[in-house]
Design a protein around this motif. Structure first.
Motif, PDB file in Angstrom:
ATOM      1  N   LEU A 186      -1.165 -46.547  13.985  1.00 13.47           N
ATOM      2  CA  LEU A 186      -0.278 -47.712  13.893  1.00 13.47           C
ATOM      3  C   LEU A 186       0.260 -48.082  15.274  1.00 13.47           C
ATOM      4  CD1 LEU A 186       1.758 -46.827  10.670  1.00 13.47           C
ATOM      5  CD2 LEU A 186      -0.213 -48.340  10.873  1.00 13.47           C
ATOM      6  N   LYS A 187       0.561 -47.045  16.073  1.00 16.29           N
ATOM      7  CA  LYS A 187       1.078 -47.283  17.426  1.00 16.29           C
ATOM      8  C   LYS A 187       0.043 -48.030  18.267  1.00 16.29           C
ATOM      9  CE  LYS A 187       3.117 -44.833  21.359  1.00 16.29           C
ATOM     10  NZ  LYS A 187       3.495 -43.494  21.909  1.00 16.29           N
ATOM     11  N   ALA A 188      -1.238 -47.615  18.157  1.00 12.79           N
ATOM     12  CA  ALA A 188      -2.304 -48.270  18.924  1.00 12.79           C
ATOM     13  C   ALA A 188      -2.477 -49.722  18.476  1.00 12.79           C
ATOM     14  CB  ALA A 188      -3.612 -47.508  18.764  1.00 12.79           C
ATOM     15  N   LEU A 189      -2.435 -49.954  17.171  1.00 13.93           N
ATOM     16  CA  LEU A 189      -2.596 -51.318  16.663  1.00 13.93           C
ATOM     17  C   LEU A 189      -1.475 -52.225  17.141  1.00 13.93           C
ATOM     18  CD1 LEU A 189      -3.821 -50.595  13.021  1.00 13.93           C
ATOM     19  CD2 LEU A 189      -5.152 -51.632  14.877  1.00 13.93           C
ATOM     20  N   ARG A 190      -0.253 -51.705  17.169  1.00 16.01           N
ATOM     21  CA  ARG A 190       0.880 -52.519  17.644  1.00 16.01           C
ATOM     22  C   ARG A 190       0.743 -52.803  19.141  1.00 16.01           C
ATOM     23  NH1 ARG A 190       4.020 -48.949  13.888  1.00 16.01           N
ATOM     24  NH2 ARG A 190       4.382 -50.215  12.031  1.00 16.01           N
ATOM     25  N   LEU A 191       0.230 -51.813  19.886  1.00 15.78           N
ATOM     26  CA  LEU A 191       0.023 -52.012  21.324  1.00 15.78           C
ATOM     27  C   LEU A 191      -1.052 -53.075  21.558  1.00 15.78           C
ATOM     28  CD1 LEU A 191       0.487 -51.207  24.294  1.00 15.78           C
ATOM     29  CD2 LEU A 191      -1.252 -49.428  23.987  1.00 15.78           C
ATOM     30  N   TYR A 192      -2.139 -53.006  20.785  1.00 14.37           N
ATOM     31  CA  TYR A 192      -3.226 -53.978  20.948  1.00 14.37           C
ATOM     32  C   TYR A 192      -2.752 -55.388  20.584  1.00 14.37           C
ATOM     33  CZ  TYR A 192      -6.256 -49.857  21.224  1.00 14.37           C
ATOM     34  OH  TYR A 192      -6.828 -48.673  21.591  1.00 14.37           O
ATOM     35  N   GLU A 193      -1.871 -55.471  19.596  1.00  9.75           N
ATOM     36  CA  GLU A 193      -1.305 -56.777  19.236  1.00  9.75           C
ATOM     37  C   GLU A 193      -0.448 -57.304  20.393  1.00  9.75           C
ATOM     38  OE1 GLU A 193       1.709 -58.888  16.014  1.00  9.75           O
ATOM     39  OE2 GLU A 193       1.239 -56.752  15.821  1.00  9.75           O
ATOM     40  N   GLU A 194       0.370 -56.419  20.955  1.00  5.16           N
ATOM     41  CA  GLU A 194       1.255 -56.798  22.068  1.00  5.16           C
ATOM     42  C   GLU A 194       0.450 -57.283  23.268  1.00  5.16           C
ATOM     43  OE1 GLU A 194       4.052 -54.405  25.202  1.00  5.16           O
ATOM     44  OE2 GLU A 194       4.071 -53.700  23.129  1.00  5.16           O
ATOM     45  N   LYS A 195      -0.701 -56.644  23.508  1.00  6.10           N
ATOM     46  CA  LYS A 195      -1.544 -57.008  24.654  1.00  6.10           C
ATOM     47  C   LYS A 195      -2.482 -58.178  24.355  1.00  6.10           C
ATOM     48  CE  LYS A 195      -0.129 -53.640  27.358  1.00  6.10           C
ATOM     49  NZ  LYS A 195       0.627 -53.922  28.602  1.00  6.10           N
ATOM     50  N   GLY A 196      -2.475 -58.650  23.105  1.00 15.07           N
ATOM     51  CA  GLY A 196      -3.302 -59.797  22.755  1.00 15.07           C
ATOM     52  C   GLY A 196      -4.750 -59.469  22.469  1.00 15.07           C
ATOM     53  N   LEU A 197      -5.053 -58.191  22.195  1.00 17.29           N
ATOM     54  CA  LEU A 197      -6.440 -57.787  21.938  1.00 17.29           C
ATOM     55  C   LEU A 197      -6.829 -57.941  20.473  1.00 17.29           C
ATOM     56  CD1 LEU A 197      -5.790 -56.223  24.680  1.00 17.29           C
ATOM     57  CD2 LEU A 197      -7.528 -54.609  23.945  1.00 17.29           C
TER      58      LEU A 197
END
Length: 494
Positions: A18-29
């Protein structure tokens, strides 16, 4: 396969946390989409392949920024150029890594034979510690600005040989803690001052948020670790072994509050205390809202071992009546974590008179270092900063002088301080030394207070029941903590 997935479902399918998915969302990936009136965000089935591509690129060593650009590549020619550059970059890194491994192996050989490190080997070790810590801080989401890099480098550059030997040992301690599911506290003494220990995940505090001095950890001689009272034997034995192995005092203390925190969570389920902001009103306003019982710090008692074993003069000055304590906290709202730390430091070590002065605005001061204490000189770190600014001496010299005066006052006078100081400043700095307290040590109290305030606000009955059960079973105050009474005498040593 379904067409749409909530984040938890998408995490299970792709293997991404979940942490990785939120980071990828934040970075626009990888951005989820809203669907329907419920405004929930969903991932589409077409994004599963996208997620797999991100994982594949990450495994090849591409950064998130590079991956973002790679996901938009539309031609084989452009993709070829990306990969060609990455191959060249990786070959350069491989050469550098090979050289570093050779240097580290030479260093390891010297350490195993207990040889004195050469200047080159010490440089390799310091650079390795710096790079590892910097990368760890970036993974924690800390912005690697010039201020961070300067402070981290200064801390590492000032490391004594004893601290250098200590770092691998504390990693072993943390490994055991994780394997055995042992609850530990944030570390006391100079722990909170260390960016390196913050990077390792042991200290929960970024020292810059509290104006601490990472260099003070660099010259430490003792490390204090709080551990569950009823599950302390293993870590106590491990810390004793480390102390014998290196010239560094590593002490585990049995901590009642950690038993109580664990007992409450056995009933409520695991609580993520860090999801609560430090500025949450239920934390800062806890004394006024919920009363002081169960709050770490405000719930004072004359039965504390540290108080009972203090001098008669100290007891006479600090033996508060219950009504005084209730009156002090009944309308108290902390403005910030530092306000809590200042309040408890003054009450514990200076008395209610100075506390009232602090709470009503303190005093005017020409020293900018005292802005956060309303002009009062309370902490060793602030004294060092003032002395360094006014005399131009470096941290190591200032710290050595202050330690010498504190530990051997009979060998010093006001003339031990620099003649470059104005006489009145020189006198006030010298006279303040006996009453200085370690800010980095006091910062650790906030970790405990924050947790007790949250429990008092949201799980009051379970929490107070756990306190009563513990005190009845052990016939001891729930806030008791371990400390060094004398040269070789410890209270609550594990």
């Amino acid at each position: 396969m379904k067409d749409w997935f909530l984040i938890g479902e998408f995490s299970n399918i792709t293997g991404l946390s979940l942490k990785a998915l939120r980071l990828y969302e934040e970075k626009g990936l990888l951005i989820p989409r809203e669907r329907g009136d419920n405004k929930y965000r969903y991932f589409s089935s077409s994004q599963v392949d996208e997620a797999k591509r991100i994982v594949q690129f990450k495994e090849l060593g591409f950064t998130l920024e590079q991956i973002k650009r790679l996901l938009t590549v539309t031609t084989e020619e452009t993709l070829y150029e990306f990969v060609r550059k990455k191959v060249a970059e990786s070959k350069t890194e491989a050469v550098e890594l090979s050289l570093r491994i050779q240097n580290l192996e030479s260093l390891l050989s010297s350490l195993e034979k207990n040889k004195q490190l050469t200047e080159k080997q010490r440089g390799v070790l310091m650079e390795s510690i710096f790079e590892t810590s910097l990368n760890n801080l970036k993974r924690r989401g800390v912005v690697a600005d010039s201020d961070l890099i300067t402070q981290l480098k200064s801390e590492v550059d000032h490391f004594s040989e004893d601290v250098q030997k200590f770092l691998p040992e504390i990693r072993q301690v943390l490994k055991v803690v994780k394997e055995k599911n042992i609850l530990i506290g944030p570390g006391r003494a100079n722990t909170a001052a260390s960016l390196v220990l913050f990077s390792e995940g042991y200290s929960p505090f970024d020292p810059r948020e509290f104006d601490l001095m990472p260099e003070t950890f660099s010259q430490s001689k003792i490390f204090m670790l709080d551990v569950e009272y009823s599950n302390s034997e293993l870590l106590g034995r491990l810390c004793d072994e480390i102390s014998k192995k290196i010239n560094f005092e590593v002490v585990a203390f049995k901590s009642p509050i950690l038993d109580i925190l664990k007992d409450v969570q056995n009933k409520t389920g695991e609580i993520d205390f860090e999801k609560f902001s430090d500025l949450d009103p239920i934390i800062l306003e806890a004394p006024k809202r919920y009363g002081i019982r169960g709050l770490f710090g405000p719930d004072w008692s004359p039965d504390f071992e540290a108080f009972r074993s203090s001098s008669p003069e100290f007891q006479a000055e600090h033996n508060y009546r219950a009504s005084e304590i209730e009156e002090l906290y009944k309308d108290l709202i902390y403005k910030s974590p530092m306000d809590y730390i200042n309040t408890e430091t003054i009450r514990d070590f200076h008395g209610l008179g100075l506390l009232k002065k602090y709470q009503t605005g303190g005093q005017d001061s020409a020293h900018p270092e005292l802005q956060n204490t309303n002009g009062l000189l309370l902490y060793r770190e602030d004294w060092l900063k003032i002395y360094m600014r006014l005399t131009g001496v470096r941290i190591a010299e200032a710290n050595s002088l202050l330690s010498s005066i504190r530990h051997n006052p009979q060998d010093h006078s006001v003339n031990s301080l620099s003649d470059s100081l104005e006489p009145d400043v020189k006198s006030s700095l010298y006279e303040s030394i006996p009453d200085l307290y370690s800010k980095s040590h006091a910062v650790s109290w906030w970790w405990y207070y924050k947790r007790t305030a949250i429990l008092k606000a949201l799980w009051k009955d379970s929490y107070l029941d756990s306190i009563k059960k513990w005190e009845d079973q052990h016939q001891m105050i729930w806030q008791e903590f371990g400390y060094k009474k004398d040269k070789d005498l410890y209270y609550l040593k594990a």
